[in-house]
Design a protein around this motif. Structure first.
Motif, mmCIF file in Angstrom:
data_model
loop_
_atom_site.group_PDB
_atom_site.id
_atom_site.type_symbol
_atom_site.label_atom_id
_atom_site.label_comp_id
_atom_site.label_asym_id
_atom_site.label_seq_id
_atom_site.Cartn_x
_atom_site.Cartn_y
_atom_site.Cartn_z
ATOM 1 N N LEU A 1 0.805 -1.216 0.000
ATOM 2 C CA LEU A 1 0.000 0.000 0.000
ATOM 3 C C LEU A 1 0.838 1.266 0.000
ATOM 4 C CD1 LEU A 1 -3.009 -0.919 2.300
ATOM 5 C CD2 LEU A 1 -2.737 -1.194 -0.159
ATOM 6 N N TYR A 2 2.119 1.168 0.303
ATOM 7 C CA TYR A 2 2.991 2.331 0.253
ATOM 8 C C TYR A 2 3.072 2.887 -1.168
ATOM 9 C CZ TYR A 2 6.616 -0.611 -1.814
ATOM 10 O OH TYR A 2 7.318 -1.431 -2.650
ATOM 11 N N LEU A 3 2.705 2.094 -2.158
ATOM 12 C CA LEU A 3 2.722 2.534 -3.547
ATOM 13 C C LEU A 3 1.509 3.397 -3.907
ATOM 14 C CD1 LEU A 3 3.881 -0.825 -5.142
ATOM 15 C CD2 LEU A 3 5.232 1.282 -4.954
ATOM 16 N N LEU A 4 0.536 3.480 -2.995
ATOM 17 C CA LEU A 4 -0.707 4.198 -3.255
ATOM 18 C C LEU A 4 -0.749 5.529 -2.524
ATOM 19 C CD1 LEU A 4 -3.243 1.239 -2.770
ATOM 20 C CD2 LEU A 4 -1.990 1.879 -4.845
ATOM 21 N N ASP A 5 -1.385 6.524 -3.135
ATOM 22 C CA ASP A 5 -1.646 7.766 -2.409
ATOM 23 C C ASP A 5 -2.918 7.577 -1.570
ATOM 24 O OD1 ASP A 5 -3.948 8.280 -4.054
ATOM 25 O OD2 ASP A 5 -2.741 9.431 -5.468
ATOM 26 N N ASP A 6 -3.276 8.561 -0.759
ATOM 27 C CA ASP A 6 -4.421 8.407 0.153
ATOM 28 C C ASP A 6 -5.722 8.128 -0.587
ATOM 29 O OD1 ASP A 6 -2.903 8.597 2.406
ATOM 30 O OD2 ASP A 6 -3.606 10.588 2.996
ATOM 31 N N LEU B 1 -7.150 -7.654 6.347
ATOM 32 C CA LEU B 1 -7.636 -6.313 6.045
ATOM 33 C C LEU B 1 -7.219 -5.330 7.141
ATOM 34 C CD1 LEU B 1 -9.255 -4.688 3.960
ATOM 35 C CD2 LEU B 1 -11.277 -5.115 5.356
ATOM 36 N N LYS B 2 -7.282 -5.759 8.391
ATOM 37 C CA LYS B 2 -6.848 -4.899 9.497
ATOM 38 C C LYS B 2 -5.354 -4.600 9.399
ATOM 39 C CE LYS B 2 -10.406 -6.006 12.893
ATOM 40 N NZ LYS B 2 -10.686 -6.627 14.197
ATOM 41 N N ARG B 3 -4.553 -5.581 8.998
ATOM 42 C CA ARG B 3 -3.113 -5.357 8.802
ATOM 43 C C ARG B 3 -2.895 -4.281 7.741
ATOM 44 N NH1 ARG B 3 0.522 -9.888 10.197
ATOM 45 N NH2 ARG B 3 -0.770 -11.541 11.030
ATOM 46 N N LEU B 4 -3.635 -4.435 6.642
ATOM 47 C CA LEU B 4 -3.490 -3.479 5.548
ATOM 48 C C LEU B 4 -3.944 -2.087 5.969
ATOM 49 C CD1 LEU B 4 -4.704 -5.638 2.525
ATOM 50 C CD2 LEU B 4 -2.347 -4.981 3.094
ATOM 51 N N LEU B 5 -5.003 -2.021 6.744
ATOM 52 C CA LEU B 5 -5.494 -0.733 7.218
ATOM 53 C C LEU B 5 -4.455 -0.059 8.116
ATOM 54 C CD1 LEU B 5 -7.874 1.175 7.044
ATOM 55 C CD2 LEU B 5 -8.829 0.066 9.049
ATOM 56 N N ALA B 6 -3.844 -0.830 9.009
ATOM 57 C CA ALA B 6 -2.803 -0.286 9.869
ATOM 58 C C ALA B 6 -1.619 0.202 9.025
ATOM 59 C CB ALA B 6 -2.351 -1.332 10.878
ATOM 60 N N GLU B 7 -1.249 -0.575 8.029
ATOM 61 C CA GLU B 7 -0.154 -0.199 7.142
ATOM 62 C C GLU B 7 -0.470 1.075 6.366
ATOM 63 O OE1 GLU B 7 1.549 -1.639 2.863
ATOM 64 O OE2 GLU B 7 0.909 -3.210 4.234
ATOM 65 N N SER B 8 -1.728 1.262 6.026
ATOM 66 C CA SER B 8 -2.125 2.384 5.177
ATOM 67 C C SER B 8 -1.961 3.737 5.848
ATOM 68 C CB SER B 8 -3.582 2.221 4.738
ATOM 69 O OG SER B 8 -4.463 2.550 5.803
ATOM 70 N N GLY B 9 -2.029 3.745 7.182
ATOM 71 C CA GLY B 9 -1.964 5.004 7.902
ATOM 72 C C GLY B 9 -3.280 5.763 7.913
ATOM 73 N N ALA C 1 -0.012 -3.292 -7.211
ATOM 74 C CA ALA C 1 -0.204 -3.367 -5.758
ATOM 75 C C ALA C 1 -1.639 -3.761 -5.423
ATOM 76 C CB ALA C 1 0.133 -2.024 -5.112
ATOM 77 N N VAL C 2 -2.594 -3.123 -6.061
ATOM 78 C CA VAL C 2 -4.007 -3.424 -5.802
ATOM 79 C C VAL C 2 -4.331 -4.855 -6.212
ATOM 80 C CG1 VAL C 2 -6.365 -2.861 -6.520
ATOM 81 C CG2 VAL C 2 -4.773 -1.040 -5.894
ATOM 82 N N ALA C 3 -3.856 -5.270 -7.360
ATOM 83 C CA ALA C 3 -4.130 -6.629 -7.838
ATOM 84 C C ALA C 3 -3.576 -7.677 -6.878
ATOM 85 C CB ALA C 3 -3.538 -6.813 -9.238
ATOM 86 N N VAL C 4 -2.339 -7.500 -6.444
ATOM 87 C CA VAL C 4 -1.720 -8.470 -5.525
ATOM 88 C C VAL C 4 -2.490 -8.519 -4.213
ATOM 89 C CG1 VAL C 4 0.338 -8.952 -4.127
ATOM 90 C CG2 VAL C 4 0.582 -8.375 -6.543
#
Length: 133
Positions: free
Chosen positions: A3-8, A36-44, A71-74
């Protein structure tokens, strides 16, 4: 994980797509919610995913760059396979998304393998972490 590859804006659009992937097979399991919770935490973006619901229409327009699309596909495919089952509804949503992004069949297979490895690694990490608990 990517998710670091994505903007907000892209991150928010990703979570809408992720919610759709989670409910695609009409079965929400702990592994999917945990990832999903892991990804949400990573997203900031915060730590509360709220209720999981379907958007009116899957909006893929924010994902304009190749890196964002990969990134989204993976991540979507990792959500689809993290419970050990790749339901036909999840596969259909994944195929439509990857087709919309312009990925070839070979790229789809590569992305699916990456997602399967991520899902397997997360499950193994969780089992190792539970040994201390």
């Amino acid at each position: 994980m990517f998710l670091y590859l994505l903007d907000d804006k892209q991150k928010r659009a990703f979570f809408s797509a992720a919610n759709e992937m989670i409910i695609a097979d009409a079965i929400i399991v702990n592994e999917e919610v945990s990832y999903l919770k892991r990804l949400l935490a990573e997203s900031g973006l915060g730590d509360d995913i709220g209720s999981i619901s379907v958007a009116d229409d899957l909006d893929l327009t924010p994902f304009t760059g190749r890196a964002a699309r990969v990134a989204v596909a993976v991540e979507l495919l990792a959500i689809a396979v993290i419970d050990g089952q790749y339901h036909i509804s999840e596969a259909g949503l994944a195929r439509r998304t990857l087709d919309a992004f312009g990925f070839t069949d070979d790229e789809y297979d590569q992305i699916k393998r990456i997602a399967e490895n991520i899902a397997s690694g997360i499950l193994t990490l969780d089992r190792l972490a539970e040994k201390d608990a």
